[in-house]
Design a protein around this motif. Structure first.
Motif, PDB file in Angstrom:
ATOM      1  N   GLY A 116       5.529   3.248  -7.605  1.00  0.00           N
ATOM      2  CA  GLY A 116       5.894   4.180  -6.553  1.00  0.00           C
ATOM      3  C   GLY A 116       6.672   3.482  -5.450  1.00  0.00           C
ATOM      4  O   GLY A 116       6.811   3.998  -4.357  1.00  0.00           O
ATOM      5  N   HIS A 117       7.169   2.272  -5.731  1.00  0.00           N
ATOM      6  CA  HIS A 117       7.970   1.504  -4.771  1.00  0.00           C
ATOM      7  C   HIS A 117       7.209   1.241  -3.473  1.00  0.00           C
ATOM      8  O   HIS A 117       7.754   1.377  -2.385  1.00  0.00           O
ATOM      9  CB  HIS A 117       9.305   2.193  -4.480  1.00  0.00           C
ATOM     10  N   ARG A 118       5.941   0.890  -3.596  1.00  0.00           N
ATOM     11  CA  ARG A 118       5.131   0.578  -2.430  1.00  0.00           C
ATOM     12  C   ARG A 118       4.770  -0.896  -2.462  1.00  0.00           C
ATOM     13  O   ARG A 118       4.363  -1.417  -3.491  1.00  0.00           O
ATOM     14  CB  ARG A 118       3.854   1.415  -2.406  1.00  0.00           C
ATOM     15  N   THR A 119       4.912  -1.571  -1.326  1.00  0.00           N
ATOM     16  CA  THR A 119       4.501  -2.956  -1.197  1.00  0.00           C
ATOM     17  C   THR A 119       3.405  -3.016  -0.153  1.00  0.00           C
ATOM     18  O   THR A 119       3.561  -2.490   0.954  1.00  0.00           O
ATOM     19  CB  THR A 119       5.681  -3.858  -0.770  1.00  0.00           C
ATOM     20  N   ILE A 120       2.299  -3.658  -0.522  1.00  0.00           N
ATOM     21  CA  ILE A 120       1.169  -3.798   0.386  1.00  0.00           C
ATOM     22  C   ILE A 120       0.837  -5.278   0.463  1.00  0.00           C
ATOM     23  O   ILE A 120       0.704  -5.952  -0.556  1.00  0.00           O
ATOM     24  CB  ILE A 120      -0.058  -2.999  -0.110  1.00  0.00           C
ATOM     25  N   ILE A 121       0.697  -5.785   1.690  1.00  0.00           N
ATOM     26  CA  ILE A 121       0.387  -7.190   1.908  1.00  0.00           C
ATOM     27  C   ILE A 121      -0.962  -7.264   2.604  1.00  0.00           C
ATOM     28  O   ILE A 121      -1.174  -6.600   3.621  1.00  0.00           O
ATOM     29  CB  ILE A 121       1.476  -7.863   2.763  1.00  0.00           C
ATOM     30  N   GLY A 122      -1.864  -8.062   2.043  1.00  0.00           N
ATOM     31  CA  GLY A 122      -3.164  -8.170   2.680  1.00  0.00           C
ATOM     32  C   GLY A 122      -4.160  -8.981   1.881  1.00  0.00           C
ATOM     33  O   GLY A 122      -3.802  -9.704   0.946  1.00  0.00           O
ATOM     34  N   ARG A 123      -5.431  -8.830   2.244  1.00  0.00           N
ATOM     35  CA  ARG A 123      -6.530  -9.548   1.593  1.00  0.00           C
ATOM     36  C   ARG A 123      -7.002  -8.736   0.395  1.00  0.00           C
ATOM     37  O   ARG A 123      -7.249  -7.534   0.514  1.00  0.00           O
ATOM     38  CB  ARG A 123      -7.664  -9.765   2.588  1.00  0.00           C
ATOM     39  N   VAL A 124      -7.129  -9.391  -0.749  1.00  0.00           N
ATOM     40  CA  VAL A 124      -7.448  -8.689  -1.987  1.00  0.00           C
ATOM     41  C   VAL A 124      -8.727  -9.226  -2.613  1.00  0.00           C
ATOM     42  O   VAL A 124      -9.110 -10.376  -2.403  1.00  0.00           O
ATOM     43  CB  VAL A 124      -6.295  -8.810  -3.011  1.00  0.00           C
ATOM     44  N   GLU A 125      -9.364  -8.367  -3.389  1.00  0.00           N
ATOM     45  CA  GLU A 125     -10.485  -8.779  -4.227  1.00  0.00           C
ATOM     46  C   GLU A 125     -10.656  -7.756  -5.332  1.00  0.00           C
ATOM     47  O   GLU A 125     -10.223  -6.610  -5.213  1.00  0.00           O
ATOM     48  CB  GLU A 125     -11.770  -8.955  -3.424  1.00  0.00           C
TER      49      GLU A 125
END
Length: 114
Positions: free
Chosen positions: A18-27
């Motif tokens: 969906g052409h979305r970029t998310i930057i953050g803490r992942v688990e």
């Protein structure tokens, strides 16, 4: 932006279908009997509430340091996917900017806005 250090954890730049970029803490988490990625998006130096993403929706996953995530984070609300932007607390939204051209009579087309 907040000057406080980010909490420990794994950080990544995640591109989702969906052409979305998310930057953050992942688990990795399990919900509803399925493995999901939980990502806490970074926005103006703060971690937002976690968003759950199914593995089949991940287009690209780029692990990075907290420092890189901080440099690449969203700083304007338009940089966030709509679903995340809809859950932002009002205090996180920018104040409207004053545009003096809006009050100008130079291009008066007869409509009055009050």
């Amino acid at each position: 932006m907040a000057d406080t250090p980010l909490p420990a954890g794994e950080y990544a730049i995640v591109e989702v279908l969906g052409h979305r970029t998310i930057i953050g803490r992942v688990e990795e988490v399990e919900r509803f009997g399925a493995k999901l990625m939980s990502i806490q998006p970074l926005f103006n130096g703060e971690l937002l509430a976690a968003v759950m993403i199914g593995g089949s929706s991940i287009y690209q996953f780029t692990p990075c340091t907290a420092e890189v995530a901080m440099k690449r984070q969203a700083t304007d609300d338009w940089q966030l996917p709509t679903s995340i932007r809809a859950t932002l607390p009002e205090s996180a939204l920018p104040a409207p900017e004053f545009n003096p051209a809006f009050l100008s009579d130079e291009e008066d087309d007869g409509d009055q806005y009050f």
